[in-house]
Design an enzyme around this catalytic site. Structure first.
Site, PDB file in Angstrom:
ATOM      1  CB  CYS A 110      42.442  89.238  52.429  1.00 19.23           C
ATOM      2  SG  CYS A 110      41.258  87.878  52.253  1.00 19.23           S
ATOM      3  CE  LYS A 175      37.443  86.658  47.223  1.00 18.27           C
ATOM      4  NZ  LYS A 175      38.783  86.189  47.558  1.00 18.27           N
ATOM      5  NE  ARG A 197      38.431  86.513  54.332  1.00 14.62           N
ATOM      6  CZ  ARG A 197      38.808  85.270  54.207  1.00 14.62           C
ATOM      7  NH1 ARG A 197      38.299  84.500  53.285  1.00 14.62           N
ATOM      8  NH2 ARG A 197      39.746  84.791  55.006  1.00 14.62           N
ATOM      9  CE  LYS A 228      36.423  83.615  44.834  1.00 17.42           C
ATOM     10  NZ  LYS A 228      37.624  83.692  45.609  1.00 17.42           N
ATOM     11  CE1 TYR A 293      38.451  74.618  43.770  1.00 16.69           C
ATOM     12  CE2 TYR A 293      36.277  75.624  43.550  1.00 16.69           C
ATOM     13  CZ  TYR A 293      37.576  75.663  44.024  1.00 16.69           C
ATOM     14  OH  TYR A 293      38.007  76.753  44.736  1.00 16.69           O
TER      15      TYR A 293
HETATM   16  C1  PBG Z   1      41.144  84.080  49.251  1.00 15.90           C
HETATM   17  C2  PBG Z   1      40.231  83.319  48.364  1.00 15.90           C
HETATM   18  C3  PBG Z   1      38.946  82.800  48.648  1.00 15.90           C
HETATM   19  C4  PBG Z   1      38.569  82.086  47.495  1.00 15.90           C
HETATM   20  C5  PBG Z   1      39.585  82.214  46.569  1.00 15.90           C
HETATM   21  N1  PBG Z   1      40.599  82.985  47.114  1.00 15.90           N
HETATM   22  C6  PBG Z   1      38.151  82.831  49.892  1.00 15.90           C
HETATM   23  C7  PBG Z   1      37.636  84.079  50.411  1.00 15.90           C
HETATM   24  O1  PBG Z   1      37.859  85.168  49.873  1.00 15.90           O
HETATM   25  O2  PBG Z   1      36.972  84.046  51.448  1.00 15.90           O
HETATM   26  C8  PBG Z   1      37.286  81.306  47.333  1.00 15.90           C
HETATM   27  C9  PBG Z   1      37.299  80.256  46.286  1.00 15.90           C
HETATM   28  C10 PBG Z   1      36.192  79.266  46.372  1.00 15.90           C
HETATM   29  O3  PBG Z   1      35.272  79.360  47.210  1.00 15.90           O
HETATM   30  O4  PBG Z   1      36.214  78.318  45.573  1.00 15.90           O
HETATM   31  N2  PBG Z   1      41.026  85.431  49.315  1.00 15.90           N
END
Ligand code: PBG
Length: 304
Positions: A110, A175, A197, A228, A293
């Site tokens: 990222c 997150k 990550r 999230k 979704y």
């Molecule tokens: C990117 C991002 C991710 C998701 C949304 N933006 C993946 C991650 O951080 O690995 C995940 C969304 C999902 O799983 O529905 N940074």
């Protein structure tokens, strides 16, 4: 009459993946019922979202070319910029853009890297440029999801300098480094080439850290904040809503969606009921907006 929580189509945000390399929608295997849209099928899909009464979409771009620095992310003719214009030209939807480098970098991280190290501070001006290019294309809200420290401040500053002071920021503030993003990595082809990550996303064991992350983003100018994933972090969601009182989004992520769909497919549970229960619990825990979704299916089955 006695229900304390009511789900509405107006609470929902529909994520859409837009793939520059395809001509027609392609199914995402790990997310039954979900498709990647092409630039030509996107407007029609967005029209369906709007007709169902869903107020907003969250757009993810899949570029034809990736490189070490994710340069396609801020290209005025990049996939996300074209996608934003297509939706804004054909609908009245609120357009939110995922603002991250991981879909655009060849290594899938990222941020910018040196060796195997993520360069937090060097990434900040790049995120500012991406935000400006998304705002120029017409994005109403940019949603930084990369968990770089001070990303919100850098993006706010870059937007204001270019005259986009009306563009809002929805920060993916809390997150977590989650296994529940698994199917997304197929959907957005954003798997990483090395490591993981955990250096920038949060440890699932922590909650005080989440409140600090949110507070910093609020101080730096976030208009809305996000927790999230959603269901494994309902306690965090409740605390964030109560402490800050800001418009608060929860992201019911790919894995949360796919596990219900997979179990339903096997006949192990009632998918419709499970999904309703999941989304109700997220709203009950304090979410004003739910990124899911299942938004279109909810609207079809349960109306406005
Ligand atoms: C990117 C991002 C991710 C998701 C949304 N933006 C993946 C991650 O951080 O690995 C995940 C969304 C999902 O799983 O529905 N940074």
């Amino acid at each position: 009459m006695v229900a304390e929580t009511r789900l509405s189509t107006r609470d929902m945000i529909m994520p859409i993946f837009v793939d520059e390399r395809i001509e027609a929608p392609v199914a995402i295997e790990a997310m039954p019922g979900q498709m990647r849209q092409s630039l030509s099928s996107l407007a029609e899909e967005a029209g369906r979202v709007e007709d169902l009464g869903i107020p907003a979409v969250l757009l993810f771009g899949l570029p034809a070319h990736k490189d070490e620095i994710g340069s396609q992310a801020s290209d005025p003719d990049g996939v996300i910029q074209k996608a934003v214009r297509a939706v804004k030209d054909s609908t009245g939807l609120v357009v939110i853009t995922d603002l991250c480098l991981c879909e655009y970098t060849s290594h899938g991280h990222c941020g910018l890297i040196r060796g195997q190290e993520i360069l937090n501070d060097e990434t900040l001006p790049v995120l500012g440029e991406v935000a400006v290019s998304q705002a120029e294309a017409g994005a109403d809200v940019v949603a930084p999801s990369g968990m770089m420290d001070h990303m919100v401040g850098a993006i706010r500053e870059a937007l204001d300098v270019e005259g986009f002071d009306e563009t809002s920021i929805l920060s993916y503030a809390a997150k977590y480094a989650s296994a529940f993003y698994g199917p997304f990595r197929e959907a957005a082809e954003s798997g990483f080439a090395f490591g993981d990550r955990r250096g920038y996303q949060m440890n699932p064991a922590n909650v005080n850290e989440a409140l600090w992350e949110v507070q910093l983003d609020v101080e730096e100018g976030a208009d809305m904040v996000m927790v999230k994933p959603a269901m494994p972090y309902l306690d965090v969601l409740r605390l964030v809503k109560d402490r800050f009182g800001l418009p608060t989004a929860a992201y019911h992520v790919s894995g949360e969606y796919s596990m219900i769909m997979a179990a339903a497919d096997k006949g192990w549970l009632d998918g419709n009921a499970a999904m309703l229960e999941a989304l109700t619990s997220i709203k009950r825990a304090g979410a004003d907006m739910i990124i899911t979704y299942w938004a279109m299916d909810f609207a079809r089955a349960h109306g406005r």
